[in-house]
Scaffold this motif. Structure first.
Motif, mmCIF file in Angstrom:
data_model
loop_
_atom_site.group_PDB
_atom_site.id
_atom_site.type_symbol
_atom_site.label_atom_id
_atom_site.label_comp_id
_atom_site.label_asym_id
_atom_site.label_seq_id
_atom_site.Cartn_x
_atom_site.Cartn_y
_atom_site.Cartn_z
ATOM 1 N N GLU A 66 0.833 -1.210 0.000
ATOM 2 C CA GLU A 66 0.000 0.000 0.000
ATOM 3 C C GLU A 66 0.867 1.261 0.000
ATOM 4 O OE1 GLU A 66 -3.031 -0.416 3.059
ATOM 5 O OE2 GLU A 66 -3.740 -2.296 2.156
ATOM 6 N N TRP A 67 2.060 1.147 0.565
ATOM 7 C CA TRP A 67 2.994 2.283 0.593
ATOM 8 C C TRP A 67 3.502 2.601 -0.815
ATOM 9 C CZ3 TRP A 67 8.767 1.724 0.949
ATOM 10 C CH2 TRP A 67 9.407 2.951 1.195
ATOM 11 N N VAL A 68 3.913 1.550 -1.561
ATOM 12 C CA VAL A 68 4.430 1.808 -2.912
ATOM 13 C C VAL A 68 3.326 1.810 -3.965
ATOM 14 C CG1 VAL A 68 6.782 1.032 -2.509
ATOM 15 C CG2 VAL A 68 5.074 -0.620 -3.277
ATOM 16 N N GLY A 69 2.133 1.280 -3.609
ATOM 17 C CA GLY A 69 1.006 1.331 -4.531
ATOM 18 C C GLY A 69 1.070 0.342 -5.682
ATOM 19 N N ASP A 70 1.955 -0.656 -5.567
ATOM 20 C CA ASP A 70 2.089 -1.615 -6.666
ATOM 21 C C ASP A 70 2.658 -2.922 -6.106
ATOM 22 O OD1 ASP A 70 2.843 -3.162 -8.813
ATOM 23 O OD2 ASP A 70 3.797 -1.538 -9.921
ATOM 24 N N PRO A 71 1.821 -3.966 -5.991
ATOM 25 C CA PRO A 71 2.301 -5.237 -5.430
ATOM 26 C C PRO A 71 3.429 -5.852 -6.254
ATOM 27 C CG PRO A 71 -0.056 -5.374 -6.025
ATOM 28 C CD PRO A 71 0.398 -3.997 -6.382
ATOM 29 N N GLY A 72 3.544 -5.458 -7.515
ATOM 30 C CA GLY A 72 4.575 -6.024 -8.386
ATOM 31 C C GLY A 72 5.965 -5.493 -8.095
ATOM 32 N N ARG A 73 6.065 -4.487 -7.235
ATOM 33 C CA ARG A 73 7.396 -3.938 -6.932
ATOM 34 C C ARG A 73 8.072 -4.634 -5.757
ATOM 35 N NH1 ARG A 73 6.737 2.384 -6.838
ATOM 36 N NH2 ARG A 73 5.567 2.706 -8.759
ATOM 37 N N VAL A 74 7.381 -5.566 -5.121
ATOM 38 C CA VAL A 74 8.008 -6.302 -4.013
ATOM 39 C C VAL A 74 8.940 -7.358 -4.604
ATOM 40 C CG1 VAL A 74 7.608 -7.801 -2.029
ATOM 41 C CG2 VAL A 74 6.068 -5.874 -2.478
ATOM 42 N N LEU A 75 10.223 -7.206 -4.345
ATOM 43 C CA LEU A 75 11.221 -8.109 -4.922
ATOM 44 C C LEU A 75 11.417 -9.344 -4.055
ATOM 45 C CD1 LEU A 75 13.862 -5.383 -5.884
ATOM 46 C CD2 LEU A 75 12.052 -6.357 -7.318
ATOM 47 N N SER A 76 11.372 -9.159 -2.755
ATOM 48 C CA SER A 76 11.512 -10.304 -1.856
ATOM 49 C C SER A 76 10.742 -10.006 -0.578
ATOM 50 C CB SER A 76 12.983 -10.571 -1.527
ATOM 51 O OG SER A 76 13.504 -9.538 -0.716
ATOM 52 N N TYR A 77 10.378 -11.092 0.109
ATOM 53 C CA TYR A 77 9.626 -10.938 1.351
ATOM 54 C C TYR A 77 9.881 -12.200 2.168
ATOM 55 C CZ TYR A 77 5.523 -9.959 4.371
ATOM 56 O OH TYR A 77 4.684 -9.705 5.428
ATOM 57 N N ALA A 78 10.344 -12.011 3.406
ATOM 58 C CA ALA A 78 10.694 -13.159 4.241
ATOM 59 C C ALA A 78 10.261 -12.908 5.673
ATOM 60 C CB ALA A 78 12.212 -13.382 4.222
#
Lengths: 134, 148
Positions: A66-78
């Motif tokens: 929601e901060w960046v407004g684009d779920p496709g910009r998340v490169l990694s999540y752990a």
């Protein structure tokens, strides 16, 4: 807007009910009965029906998307799953409170440390996402 | 009884193809409360430069669960599903998943160790298209609680 180390992301408070667990079970195809059956949860020694760890991870990830407004910009999540979110069978459910802090910025990628709390205690450990800023 | 450490390095053949649909992306976004139009409106996703609806960052849990099931059903490992919990999870994306992706998962056992009476197994799920393009690498630590 320039992103800097130490920036706080907007917080997010989400109520998770038994209905939400059923919906997530169907969406994720995770039908482990500890996420809907009090009987099974108690048989395996849990204090009650608990939320899917992956649901908590998914909810907490919204702090970043929601901060960046684009779920496709998340490169990694752990994350680690350190404590269960116990979801009572009532209308209020369990309150999960999420926040995030920028811990690094390099080139166009920010690293965000995410926290998720239930009853004031963290339920995710070392939750970290890297996200493209533009 | 500890897990057999000689199984470190074991890998499994690619899974059947999982075809990502627009409906499943929106259903999953609803389930985590993600309201992004990029997971709901194909026009908005294309305007943002994507080929179709894109999936929330944890969507591949669906495919990752298939990798976990692959290990649970391996009699050589003998994982006790009833005493197993998810210790940690990570996803490293090469690109976002979008509707129309045809994904396979190749599962690897990266580590097995025992500590304080519990067994820890790390699996690596390489999620790629059916034409071989790597889309995401998932890692999960599974913890099998010792019998008390």
């Amino acid at each position: 807007m320039t992103t800097r180390v130490g920036d706080e992301l907007p917080q997010l408070s989400v109520r998770v009910t038994r209905g939400d667990l059923v919906r997530y079970a169907g969406a994720s195809l995770d039908f482990n009965p500890i996420h809907y059956s009090d009987r099974v949860a108690s048989e395996v020694g849990l204090p009650g029906v608990i939320a899917h760890g992956m649901l908590t991870m998914g909810i907490a990830g919204r702090v970043v998307t929601e901060w960046v407004g684009d779920p496709g910009r998340v490169l990694s999540y752990a994350t680690r799953f350190t404590r269960p979110v116990v979801v009572p069978d009532d209308e209020d459910g369990a309150l999960v409170e999420c926040s995030g802090t920028v811990t690094a910025v390099e080139d166009d990628v920010a690293t965000v440390s995410i926290t998720a709390k239930f009853e004031g205690r963290p339920v995710l450990g070392k939750a970290t996402a890297t996200v493209r800023l533009t | 009884m500890g897990l057999d450490q000689s199984l470190i390095g074991r890998s499994y053949p690619p899974s059947e193809v999982y075809e990502v649909s627009r409906a499943k992306i929106t259903e999953f976004a609803d389930a985590v409360g993600d309201t992004s139009p990029l997971s709901r409106d194909a026009g908005a996703a294309r305007a943002a430069g994507y080929p179709d609806l894109i999936a929330p960052p944890t969507f591949l849990t669906i495919v990752n669960l298939g990798a976990i099931d692959e290990l649970v059903s391996d009699p050589d490992l003998g994982l006790d599903y009833d005493r197993m919990v998810h210790g940690d999870q990570s996803f490293v994306h090469e690109r976002p998943v979008h509707a129309g992706d045809r994904l396979e998962v190749t599962t690897h056992v990266d580590s097995i160790f025992a500590r304080a009476g519990n067994d820890f197994l790390t699996l690596r799920a390489e999620i790629h298209t059916d034409s071989g393009e790597l889309v995401c690498t998932g890692r999960a630590q599974l913890v099998v609680r010792g019998e008390q």
